[in-house]
Design an enzyme around this catalytic site. Structure first.
Site, PDB file in Angstrom:
ATOM      1  N   SER A   1       0.816  -1.220   0.000  1.00 28.05           N
ATOM      2  CA  SER A   1       0.000   0.000   0.000  1.00 28.05           C
ATOM      3  C   SER A   1       0.846   1.265   0.000  1.00 28.05           C
ATOM      4  CB  SER A   1      -0.917   0.001   1.230  1.00 28.05           C
ATOM      5  OG  SER A   1      -1.931  -0.940   1.080  1.00 28.05           O
TER       6      SER A   1
ATOM      7  N   GLU B   1     -13.265   4.166  -0.750  1.00 31.97           N
ATOM      8  CA  GLU B   1     -12.618   3.306   0.248  1.00 31.97           C
ATOM      9  C   GLU B   1     -13.545   2.998   1.414  1.00 31.97           C
ATOM     10  OE1 GLU B   1      -8.946   2.410   0.290  1.00 31.97           O
ATOM     11  OE2 GLU B   1      -9.100   2.784  -1.854  1.00 31.97           O
TER      12      GLU B   1
ATOM     13  N   HIS C   1      -6.106   7.018   4.908  1.00 27.77           N
ATOM     14  CA  HIS C   1      -7.558   7.048   5.112  1.00 27.77           C
ATOM     15  C   HIS C   1      -7.812   8.081   6.201  1.00 27.77           C
ATOM     16  CE1 HIS C   1      -7.873   2.602   3.724  1.00 27.77           C
ATOM     17  NE2 HIS C   1      -8.319   3.375   2.758  1.00 27.77           N
TER      18      HIS C   1
ATOM     19  N   CYS D   1      -9.944   0.452  11.910  1.00 27.84           N
ATOM     20  CA  CYS D   1      -9.877  -0.118  10.555  1.00 27.84           C
ATOM     21  C   CYS D   1     -10.499  -1.507  10.521  1.00 27.84           C
ATOM     22  CB  CYS D   1      -8.431  -0.286  10.104  1.00 27.84           C
ATOM     23  SG  CYS D   1      -7.474   1.214  10.054  1.00 27.84           S
TER      24      CYS D   1
HETATM   25  O1  SUG Z   1      -5.553  -0.413   2.682  1.00 27.22           O
HETATM   26  N1  SUG Z   1      -3.080  -2.163   4.464  1.00 27.22           N
HETATM   27  C1  SUG Z   1      -4.397  -1.561   4.419  1.00 27.22           C
HETATM   28  C2  SUG Z   1      -4.726  -0.915   5.745  1.00 27.22           C
HETATM   29  C3  SUG Z   1      -6.145  -0.430   5.800  1.00 27.22           C
HETATM   30  C4  SUG Z   1      -6.450   0.333   7.028  1.00 27.22           C
HETATM   31  N2  SUG Z   1      -7.809   0.722   7.040  1.00 27.22           N
HETATM   32  C5  SUG Z   1      -8.300   1.888   7.493  1.00 27.22           C
HETATM   33  N3  SUG Z   1      -7.522   2.917   7.744  1.00 27.22           N
HETATM   34  N4  SUG Z   1      -9.569   2.003   7.624  1.00 27.22           N
HETATM   35  C6  SUG Z   1      -4.495  -0.511   3.297  1.00 27.22           C
HETATM   36  O2  SUG Z   1      -3.507   0.191   3.072  1.00 27.22           O
HETATM   37  C7  SUG Z   1      -1.267  -3.521   3.618  1.00 27.22           C
HETATM   38  C8  SUG Z   1      -1.063  -4.873   2.958  1.00 27.22           C
HETATM   39  C9  SUG Z   1       0.378  -5.219   2.798  1.00 27.22           C
HETATM   40  O3  SUG Z   1       1.204  -4.337   2.590  1.00 27.22           O
HETATM   41  O4  SUG Z   1       0.715  -6.448   2.855  1.00 27.22           O
HETATM   42  C10 SUG Z   1      -2.678  -3.001   3.513  1.00 27.22           C
HETATM   43  O5  SUG Z   1      -3.398  -3.353   2.601  1.00 27.22           O
END
Ligand code: SUG
Length: 434
Positions: free
Chosen positions: A22, A173, A241, A358
């Protein structure tokens, strides 16, 4: 109307790993390649759900998705038996990692929900998020729609909208950029949509036009919707986010001073739509943006307790940052509804940028709507025990991105999901079972 909020946490899947997928999510980038512990991850998540239930609140969950997602791998030109697909994709570690991500655990991104008191037709509306900004997350959407329709199936109460079309043009999102303010859960609420505009360093995932489309689909009252821009400084500091820098619940908006691009304009618009709002703001002199983002202070769950007070469920990282901890202590001591802080260890998720908030999708429901919800996804002690026993049986305690190349791990992971569908009476639910 009397309504209750039910948190539907993502049950963390057996392939939880650190692949650095990400862009703009600092924790995800920092932990790329580290070994994860999927078993500890799922047990931490279940412990958090138990803690929320122990506060006297209802608790639900959404099941993990089937990973590796063989259907996506097939669509990308890998072919033959399931084992052969993994063998071929092993030569493309980036594709493989994307199709293995357990990211559906962060159900704040599953979709946006409008409770029935807020919608013109008096129904509960769901729009699953397209998560178009990241490949590994974009493949969640079709299964998320299936999951939400499975749990909230009764058409007398629940309306499911298709995910927004158009990829990042309508990048959505879900609830991670959305908050609801209301004098009580059952009162008509005000919807706060926070969108982004690309920063100098990082892209904005949530587009304003996407939030507007969701508000239209959910038949919200335009006088009770507010659209505000997230601060570009917050985005560039790693708030990919908005729920990393603020959370709304009931009458309270709890946020960092540098959350919004135009702070005064945003606060005025929020106060106009929700005159009852109580804003609790962390000044940057007490808590820097960096503190907020590394500790996930604002990614806490802000929960209304049965007695009328509110509690914060925070990650341990907030307790470990002295400035953040004293801001929380001060907040508790002041005359406002927030009177309890509960620090939980969700470190496995935190290392991928996912805190307590999250990990949950909030759904506000009336008693009749709760009665119409699939009871298999509402938790009691017996079900908590069953989920823990299932996880202890099927999950590894160590996983590296290299392990994803082993076809045996694919067999093991899908066997875990298959066993869960049996436990939950879901039938042939996932793509790999059809
Ligand atoms: O979408 N991390 C997620 C974290 C989401 C957090 N959600 C909220 N803030 N609501 C993202 O970035 C990381 C996966 C990886 O790197 O293996 C990831 O998808």
């Amino acid at each position: 109307m009397t309504c209750r909020e039910i948190n539907f946490d993502g049950l963390i899947g057996p392939t939880h790993n650190y692949a650095g997928l990400s862009f703009g999510n600092i924790a995800s980038a920092k932990n790329k390649g580290a070994a994860s512990n999927p078993r500890a991850a799922v047990l931490q998540g279940v412990a958090k759900m138990r803690a929320v239930k122990a506060l006297g609140l209802n608790q639900g969950f959404l099941p993990p998705q089937d990973r590796p997602h063989l259907k996506t791998l097939r669509a990308l030109g890998f072919s033959g038996t399931d084992r052969q697909i993994i063998e071929q994709a092993a030569a493309h570690p980036e594709i493989l990692a994307n199709c293995y991500a357990a990211s559906s655990m962060w159900t704040a991104n599953a979709g946006t929900v409008a409770p029935s008191p807020d919608a013109a037709d008096g129904k509960v509306h769901f729009t699953s998020a397209n998560l178009a900004g990241n490949f590994h997350r974009s493949i969640e959407a079709p299964t998320t729609v299936r999951v939400l329709k499975h749990i909230f199936a009764d058409e007398r109460f629940f309306v499911h909208h298709p995910v927004l079309p158009g990829g990042v043009h309508f990048g959505d999102e879900g609830a991670a950029n959305h908050g609801r303010l209301a004098e009580s859960h059952g009162a008509k609420g005000v919807h706060l949509f926070v969108y982004g505009i690309d920063g100098d360093k990082f892209p904005a995932r949530q587009k304003k036009r996407a939030s507007e489309a969701v508000a239209r689909n959910h038949r919200l009252d335009p006088a009770k919707t507010v659209f505000v821009q997230q601060a570009r400084a917050a985005l560039d500091a790693g708030a990919f986010h908005n729920d990393v820098v603020g959370v709304a619940n009931g009458t309270v908006l709890f946020l960092h001073e540098q959350s919004f691009e135009d702070r005064e304009g945003a606060v005025a618009a929020i106060r106009k739509a929700a005159p009852f709002v109580e804003i609790i703001e962390a000044p940057k002199s007490a808590v820097t943006l960096e503190d907020a983002i590394s500790s996930y202070l604002f990614n806490s769950q802000l929960l209304s307790l049965p007695g009328g007070e509110m509690a914060l469920v925070l990650p341990k990282e907030s307790e470990e940052n002295a400035r953040v901890k004293s801001f929380v202590d001060e907040t508790l001591a002041k005359n406002n509804p927030i009177n309890r802080a509960i620090y939980m260890d969700v470190r496995e998720s935190m290392r991928n940028g996912g805190g307590p908030a999250c990990l949950r999708l909030r759904v506000v429901l009336s008693d009749a709507e709760i009665a119409a919800t699939n009871p298999n996804f509402l938790l009691d002690d017996r079900k908590f025990d069953a989920l823990e026993a299932w996880a202890r049986k099927h999950y590894r305690d160590r996983l590296t991105p290299d392990d994803l190349r082993d076809p045996d791990f694919m067999v093991e992971s899908l066997a875990a999901i298959d066993a869960l569908t049996k436990l939950l009476g879901m039938g042939a639910f996932y793509d790999f079972q059809r």
